[in-house]
Write an enzyme that holds these catalytic residues in place. Structure first.
Site, PDB file in Angstrom:
ATOM      1  CB  SER A  99     -66.408  67.847 -66.443  1.00 23.88           C
ATOM      2  OG  SER A  99     -65.154  67.001 -67.215  1.00 23.88           O
ATOM      3  CG  ASP A 238     -62.261  68.059 -69.784  1.00 23.49           C
ATOM      4  OD1 ASP A 238     -61.166  68.535 -69.142  1.00 23.49           O
ATOM      5  OD2 ASP A 238     -62.946  67.369 -69.132  1.00 23.49           O
ATOM      6  CG  ASP A 240     -62.859  69.619 -65.415  1.00 23.03           C
ATOM      7  OD1 ASP A 240     -62.882  69.087 -66.481  1.00 23.03           O
ATOM      8  OD2 ASP A 240     -63.157  68.899 -64.374  1.00 23.03           O
ATOM      9  CG  ASP A 242     -61.157  66.013 -65.705  1.00 21.73           C
ATOM     10  OD1 ASP A 242     -61.753  66.655 -66.791  1.00 21.73           O
ATOM     11  OD2 ASP A 242     -61.969  65.919 -64.666  1.00 21.73           O
TER      12      ASP A 242
END
Length: 444
Positions: A99, A238, A240, A242
């Site tokens: 993430s 960010d 990834d 999400d």
């Protein structure tokens, strides 16, 4: 308590157990054992970290050794894997990502066939197989792997399909910051194909620069670009994809609480809102007050989009999120999705003919400060007597006009200290006091 799974999958430093090729091979095999009972097909996606290729190969080997099939989609946002898992009727989706963490970390997230985070029970079953000897199925039963070539195009069309037909972004200048992460080849196309004038930054991943100088956790570059380009809005995702953080046309950074406020109020004004909004323990008290004044219900979940989702299901509500930028629009998708949340804000701006700043006029936040203290070993701050006393002292000082929160991060070896109050001076004093108390405990 599970041995490997935390609040958001399995995460850690690359090369340190459990983030090693050996563990990922066994994890793939364990996942194959669990999910091949429903269907033999498991989807694998990843962000742009250099270690993702190594772990992708290891997981793939483990899964096929268990007798399950693999579908590879390459670098794709986490919410895209949730969507593609559903549309391909896979039994599970796996995301290789840490993430918002630096490239030196990596991790694994699992999605169910329905596109949500897997249950505690399934995590426990995977951990059960991790402790069993690895046995390869008969050669005739080994799983097959193939790549899905049109995954990015499918997800782009899905995102665009959540925006009303006939409504366009033409006339808006948007800066999109992809954090050199998984949305680099997806997000700019979504907004530009809907008609926006898009200036894209953070779109040159090299395996090492994910989240390094830009993205939702470092919005300074986005802010500078918005001001320099005289853009209408800046969108930061960010690594990834999400999380969503925004920058308005004046260069003011707007967090997940601001996003929730805009979306909820627009839904209310257009007659499409029902129920309430789920925030977390970190959500600003000003957001709760603003919703109360608007007649919108508000409930707090534990920190983590997983817990936000659980409470949304529990209440039967459709909107929730965190100040960090995880925004869940359950009427549209099953998990936090930065691109889809941004589209809902843009829809509000267009339909109400207002700037982001104007849409936020009714939200007055309490001063809030958050500090992170790195620790060698996680502990629960509220179980330490000296910290229990410090929390009580701080709460007495706030006298009901603020909040104190000390908690261990579920994704990093950090203790997070948050203080919220009516004035900056009190908040500054109390955050320093609590940080000193935590440091004293850490020093032993």
């Amino acid at each position: 308590m599970r041995k490997y799974f935390g609040t958001d999958g399995i995460r850690g430093k690359v090369g340190t157990t459990p983030i090693t090729p050996e563990f990922m091979l066994k994890l793939g095999w364990a996942a194959g054992q669990v999910f091949k009972e429903k269907d033999k097909k498991i989807l694998i996606g990843k962000d742009t970290r250099i270690s993702g290729y190594m772990f992708e190969s290891a997981l793939e080997s483990g899964i096929v050794a268990a007798g399950a099939d693999v579908r590879l989609v390459g670098p794709m946002p986490t919410p895209a894997i949730a969507y593609l898992t559903r549309t391909f009727r896979a039994s599970a989706g796996i995301v290789i990502s840490a993430s918002h963490n630096p490239y030196t970390d990596n991790g694994i997230k699992f999605f169910s066939a329905e596109g949500g985070k897997i249950s505690d029970e399934l995590e426990e079953r995977i951990e059960y197989y991790l402790d069993q000897p690895m046995e390869v199925v008969d050669s005739s039963l080994i799983g097959r792997a193939r790549r899905i070539e049109d995954a990015a195009g499918r997800y782009i069309e899905y995102c665009k399909g959540t925006f009303p037909i006939g409504l366009q972004l033409s006339g808006l200048k948007i800066v999109v910051d992809c954090a050199d992460g998984a949305t680099y080849h997806v997000a700019p196309r979504v907004f530009s194909e809907l008609g926006a004038d898009v200036i894209a930054i953070g779109i040159s991943p090299d395996g090492l620069n994910i989240n390094e100088v830009s993205g939702a956790t470092k919005p300074e570059l986005l802010r500078e670009t918005v001001l320099a380009e005289k853009a209408d809005i800046g969108i930061a995702l960010d690594g990834d994809g999400d999380r969503l953080i925004l920058v308005d046309h004046n260069g003011v950074v707007r967090d997940g609480d601001d996003v929730l406020y805009v979306i909820a109020n627009h839904l209310m004004q257009t007659g499409r809102f029902s129920g309430g909004v789920v925030g977390t323990l970190m959500s600003n008290f000003g957001l709760e007050l603003a919703f109360s004044e608007s007649g919108i219900g508000f409930s707090r979940a534990a920190v983590g989009d997983r817990y936000v989702n659980e409470k949304l299901v529990q209440h039967g509500w459709v909107l929730g999120g965190e100040p960090s930028g995880h925004i869940v629009c359950r009427s549209i998708t099953t998990t936090g999705d930065g691109i889809i949340a941004a589209l809902q804000v843009l829809r509000a701006m267009i339909e109400e003919e207002k700037t982001l700043e104007e849409l936020l006029k009714g939200l007055v936040k309490f001063p809030q400060k958050l500090k992170n203290i790195r620790v060698e070993k996680r502990f629960v701050p509220t179980e330490v007597p000296s910290l229990q006393k410090a929390i009580a002292v701080a709460n007495e000082r706030l006298n009901g006009l603020g909040r104190v929160l000390l908690r261990a991060s579920g994704t990093e070896p950090l203790i997070r200290v948050m203080v919220e109050g009516r004035d900056d001076e009190t908040v500054d004093e109390l955050i320093e006091y609590l940080v000193d108390e935590v440091n004293a405990v850490v020093a032993g």
